[in-house]
Design an enzyme around this catalytic site. Structure first.
Site, PDB file in Angstrom:
ATOM      1  N   CYS A 202     -34.416  -0.404 -18.898  1.00 52.34           N
ATOM      2  CA  CYS A 202     -33.179   0.330 -19.163  1.00 52.34           C
ATOM      3  C   CYS A 202     -32.906   0.221 -20.656  1.00 52.34           C
ATOM      4  O   CYS A 202     -33.822   0.331 -21.463  1.00 52.34           O
ATOM      5  CB  CYS A 202     -32.037  -0.218 -18.314  1.00 52.34           C
TER       6      CYS A 202
ATOM      7  N   ARG B 182     -29.486   9.775 -21.951  1.00 49.55           N
ATOM      8  CA  ARG B 182     -30.170   8.819 -22.822  1.00 49.55           C
ATOM      9  C   ARG B 182     -31.676   8.900 -22.628  1.00 49.55           C
ATOM     10  O   ARG B 182     -32.440   8.832 -23.599  1.00 49.55           O
ATOM     11  CB  ARG B 182     -29.670   7.390 -22.555  1.00 49.55           C
TER      12      ARG B 182
END
Length: 288
Positions: free
Chosen positions: A234, A176
């Site tokens: 995050c 990611r």
């Protein structure tokens, strides 16, 4: 800052007059069975805490998928868990603390001094052969008086400066971070200048935290220095709380960027970097 408590230490405290408040924070992205798992089996006396309704405000694209809760709403939730002034709180999950760290961070942010993550979580408790129970726990309402603002927070406007002047840590999975996949948010990639350290790297294979010395060496290798600002993000501010906890365990104070990538990627004009290079900025097309 003391962050962790072992299963043995917690078990001993459960037998004292000043029994800690236990909070079960089982949550996994994309799953909705945390409470079901809690009802099947949990630590004795533990209260279930819902990530989406008690540890977060409703999702808003401009604020992220898990904005910080309203302070008054969070204080009311904490009292509903049976929290009184001066109580010790222990939070846990079944994922090495990666979800429970959100409750740890929020309670610290709200002024609670004695808040700990159960090191190794439910798995470590089971390995120690300690007792479990099933069914709901409904505590008497508490009377805790909470405040707000006791932990460092980075805003969307702050993080580019942190990346330029210090270390901005992206706690998501490497794929990611690199922009190879993005299952949830509208754009792939990472905040330019951020370095990647998945929150799971803070754990040993059995799900316990690595030692403070080992964590400290890893963060120094990442570029963390005492005279430079540090912040973590995050996807939506959950796993970044675990990164902040690991930094605290290593004796390093770090800010949390609560909006994280879910806010950044939803904000028009914010650049995105792709690939393993922290600083190469691109603007991949938005989904849809």
């Amino acid at each position: 800052m003391d962050v962790l408590i072992s299963p043995q230490q917690l078990h001993e405290r459960l037998g004292t007059a000043r029994r800690p408040v236990l909070l079960d924070v089982r949550w996994v992205l994309g799953a909705a069975d945390g409470e079901e798992k809690y009802l099947h089996e949990h630590l004795p006396g533990a209260v279930y805490v819902d990530m989406d309704t008690e540890l977060s405000a409703p999702a808003v694209p401009g604020e992220g998928r898990h904005p910080l809760p309203d302070p008054a709403a969070f204080a009311a939730a904490a009292r509903s868990w049976g929290l009184n002034d001066g109580d010790t709180v222990v939070v846990y999950d079944d994922a090495g603390g990666t979800a429970a760290a959100r409750a740890w961070w929020l309670l610290r942010h709200a002024g609670c001094q004695d808040v700990f993550l159960l090191d190794g979580g439910l798995a470590a408790w089971r390995r120690a052969g300690l007792p479990l129970e099933s069914g709901p726990v409904e505590p008497l309402p508490g009377t805790a008086h909470l405040s707000w603002g006791h932990m460092p927070v980075a805003s969307l406007r702050d993080v580019s400066r942190v990346a330029a002047e210090g270390i901005l840590i992206d706690a998501r999975a490497p794929e990611r971070y690199r922009g190879e996949t993005e299952p949830v948010d509208p754009r792939a990639g990472h905040i330019p200048g951020a370095v990647n350290r998945p929150s799971t790297d803070n754990l040993t294979p059995d799900g316990s935290f690595r030692s403070p010395a080992e964590l400290g060496r890893a963060f120094v290798d990442l570029g963390v220095r005492p005279d430079r600002p540090v912040a973590a993000y995050c996807g939506s501010g959950i796993f970044a709380s675990h990164e902040v906890a690991a930094l605290a365990q290593a004796g390093i104070t770090a800010a949390l960027y609560p909006g994280s990538w879910s806010q950044w990627s939803n904000t028009p004009g914010t650049p995105a970097a792709v690939g393993p290079d922290p600083g190469r900025a691109e603007n991949p097309p938005q989904k849809g």
